[in-house]
Write a protein that holds these residues in place. Structure first.
Motif, short mmCIF file in Angstrom:
data_model
loop_
_atom_site.label_atom_id
_atom_site.label_comp_id
_atom_site.label_asym_id
_atom_site.label_seq_id
_atom_site.Cartn_x
_atom_site.Cartn_y
_atom_site.Cartn_z
N VAL A 107 -68.64 -76.39 -36.62
CA VAL A 107 -69.24 -76.71 -36.86
C VAL A 107 -69.44 -78.06 -36.56
O VAL A 107 -68.58 -78.70 -36.70
CB VAL A 107 -69.85 -76.11 -38.11
CG1 VAL A 107 -70.01 -75.05 -38.83
CG2 VAL A 107 -68.10 -76.45 -39.30
N ASP A 108 -70.16 -78.90 -36.79
CA ASP A 108 -70.52 -79.86 -37.44
C ASP A 108 -70.59 -80.46 -38.69
O ASP A 108 -70.27 -81.53 -39.18
CB ASP A 108 -71.77 -80.99 -36.24
CG ASP A 108 -72.18 -81.07 -35.02
OD1 ASP A 108 -70.99 -81.16 -34.34
OD2 ASP A 108 -72.31 -79.84 -34.72
N ALA A 109 -71.41 -79.66 -39.20
CA ALA A 109 -71.58 -79.95 -40.75
C ALA A 109 -71.89 -78.52 -41.86
O ALA A 109 -72.20 -78.05 -41.36
CB ALA A 109 -73.04 -80.98 -41.21
N VAL A 110 -71.29 -78.52 -43.29
CA VAL A 110 -71.03 -77.86 -44.19
C VAL A 110 -72.09 -78.05 -45.12
O VAL A 110 -72.04 -78.83 -45.91
CB VAL A 110 -69.88 -76.91 -44.43
CG1 VAL A 110 -69.95 -76.23 -45.33
CG2 VAL A 110 -69.43 -76.51 -43.08
N ILE A 111 -72.83 -76.87 -45.74
CA ILE A 111 -72.59 -76.98 -46.66
C ILE A 111 -72.88 -76.46 -47.76
O ILE A 111 -72.72 -74.94 -47.78
CB ILE A 111 -75.08 -77.47 -46.66
CG1 ILE A 111 -75.84 -78.36 -45.78
CG2 ILE A 111 -75.51 -77.63 -48.67
CD1 ILE A 111 -76.90 -78.18 -46.02
N ILE A 112 -72.06 -76.33 -48.90
CA ILE A 112 -71.57 -75.22 -49.38
C ILE A 112 -72.76 -75.32 -51.54
O ILE A 112 -72.94 -76.53 -51.84
CB ILE A 112 -70.49 -75.58 -50.51
CG1 ILE A 112 -69.28 -76.04 -49.11
CG2 ILE A 112 -69.72 -74.80 -51.22
CD1 ILE A 112 -68.22 -76.44 -49.99
N ALA A 113 -73.11 -73.87 -50.89
CA ALA A 113 -74.48 -73.97 -51.45
C ALA A 113 -73.93 -72.75 -52.99
O ALA A 113 -75.07 -71.46 -52.98
CB ALA A 113 -75.49 -73.80 -51.79
N THR A 114 -72.78 -72.34 -53.10
CA THR A 114 -72.26 -70.78 -53.09
C THR A 114 -72.77 -71.16 -55.21
O THR A 114 -72.42 -69.38 -55.82
CB THR A 114 -70.74 -71.23 -53.26
OG1 THR A 114 -70.41 -72.05 -54.27
CG2 THR A 114 -70.18 -70.66 -52.15
N GLY A 115 -73.71 -71.80 -56.12
CA GLY A 115 -74.00 -71.34 -56.86
C GLY A 115 -72.60 -71.56 -58.21
O GLY A 115 -71.31 -71.79 -57.68
N GLY A 116 -72.74 -71.30 -59.47
CA GLY A 116 -71.30 -71.20 -60.66
C GLY A 116 -70.80 -69.83 -60.54
O GLY A 116 -70.25 -69.10 -59.36
#
Length: 419
Positions: A162-171
């Motif tokens: 990848v070129d970029a990663v967004i982590i949005a896994t919640g709590g």
């Protein structure tokens, strides 16, 4: 120009918003969701009704996030309530504003929101891959390079470049929906600080059996004060509920974070409930004197029917130690003052709190000083972004937390294309 490859980890509100925005901005986006479908937690928010946001003005809105609210100014400046409502309106979802400025879909169906978001993400060009888990972030020279994943169909680890990663896994709240804290682990392994997580907006447990005796009783207009080591640390007004284990309801959830923090440092916590918040002590005392004079021949337990819900009466009689059969004219000044003090300060000693499975949100998370508040990009790893509840941000009930998830997700998705 080469199309940027972006992976979004987590299919909740922040992840879906981030993925769709990144794709619309020109990235080739893959969203990884470890459960069988995205949006499982979103589908149960607001008791299944989905409290999308709140129409409070920005200054007031930010006060509901406490000291970390400053971090959200950049995201809210670009994508706030009007933009969110416009976004959903374009998806064909009409909303209604209720008491306290809370905004819900007219359908009262959180599933409608999930379906609309998922469909929007797909039509925006996002590839959604379910039942696939992000195991590891691949980093070289402080730059994100890939994500190692496992899936149920292919248990052998696979590295996705990848070129970029967004982590949005919640709590870590409602773990049955997939929020088991995976994002904290991923962030920590690449050098990020995790502010200790703890349940927030969570019911409280109390000593003794008084709450259990009142199980199911809801108070609509209660004044609630919180004392830690005999020092008042909070005061709220609103609706609360007695349960078999202790206290719950909106006003209790609102003060719960302070209680959890106080208990964590071994402070003794007491909650005092004002059952007659509309009357100060002198006015309430006059009311009691009038009632006892007017109903001089009536038994104490029957006089209480004018003051309290039926379920509270036997508890009151036990705690103030006034005989139930005693007539109003026989009640002494000291007994009346004892009743007065109890009505204004019905006390519970807090023994603890329920766990993450019953917490609406998670407090703590990725330290904000390690994240650029304008872009949501990591200050440690180039090409790594964060959005939503994973960050050390949490607010009161009322739609504030979902707005933060959507706003930070929108900003991360917009920013990822130029990282």
């Amino acid at each position: 120009m080469k199309q940027r490859a972006v992976i979004v980890i987590g299919g909740g509100p922040a992840g879906l918003m981030a993925a769709g925005q990144a794709s619309l901005c020109g990235a080739r986006v893959t969203l990884l969701e470890k459960m069988d479908r995205p949006g499982r937690k979103l589908a149960i928010t607001g008791k299944g009704r989905c409290n999308l946001t709140n129409v409070a003005e920005l200054p007031d809105f930010l006060t509901h996030f406490g000291p970390n609210s400053r971090f959200l100014r950049g995201a809210f400046h670009r994508f706030f309530v009007d933009e969110l409502l416009g976004f959903f309106n374009q998806l064909g979802i009409n909303t209604i504003t209720e008491r306290g400025g809370r905004v819900f879909p007219v359908s009262n169906d959180a599933g409608e929101i999930v379906k609309a978001l998922v469909n929007w993400a797909k039509t925006s060009g996002v590839e959604i891959r379910s039942q696939i888990r992000a195991e590891k972030l691949v980093v070289s020279q402080n730059q994100i390079k890939g994500v190692t994943v496992k899936s149920q169909s292919h248990p052998t680890p696979e590295m996705l470049p990848v070129d970029a990663v967004i982590i949005a896994t919640g709590g870590a709240s409602y773990p049955g929906t997939g929020s088991t804290g995976d994002g904290y682990r991923l962030a920590k392994t690449v050098g990020h600080t995790i502010v200790p997580i703890r349940p927030a907006l969570v019911p409280l447990t109390t000593f003794g059996n008084v709450a259990a005796r009142l199980q199911g009783l809801s108070l609509k207009n209660a004044g609630v004060k919180v004392f830690a080591d005999n020092k008042k640390i909070a005061a709220e007004f609103g609706e609360m509920l007695f349960t078999h284990f202790g206290l719950s309801g909106p006003v209790i959830l609102t003060i719960s974070k302070l209680v959890v923090d106080a208990l964590s440092i071994k402070q003794k916590v007491r909650i005092g409930i004002d059952l007659k918040p509309a009357l100060d002590e002198p006015k309430l005392d006059l009311r009691l004197q009038r009632d006892f004079d007017l109903h001089g021949k009536m038994q104490f337990k029957k006089i209480l029917k004018e003051l309290l819900p039926q379920k509270l009466i036997p508890v009151c009689i036990d705690l103030v130690k006034i005989p139930a059969e005693k007539s109003g004219s026989q009640i002494t000044g000291e007994e009346r003052r004892r009743l007065l003090r109890w009505l204004k300060d019905f006390s519970f000693e807090v023994s603890g709190h329920r766990n993450f499975s019953e917490a609406i949100i998670t407090a703590g998370g990725v330290a904000l000083n390690e994240v650029d508040s304008q872009t949501m990009q990591s200050k440690i790893i180039k090409g790594l972004f964060f959005a939503g509840e994973l960050l050390d941000i949490d607010a009161d009930t009322g739609g504030y937390n979902l707005q933060a998830a959507f706003s930070t997700g929108w900003r991360a998705g917009q920013s990822v294309i130029s990282s």
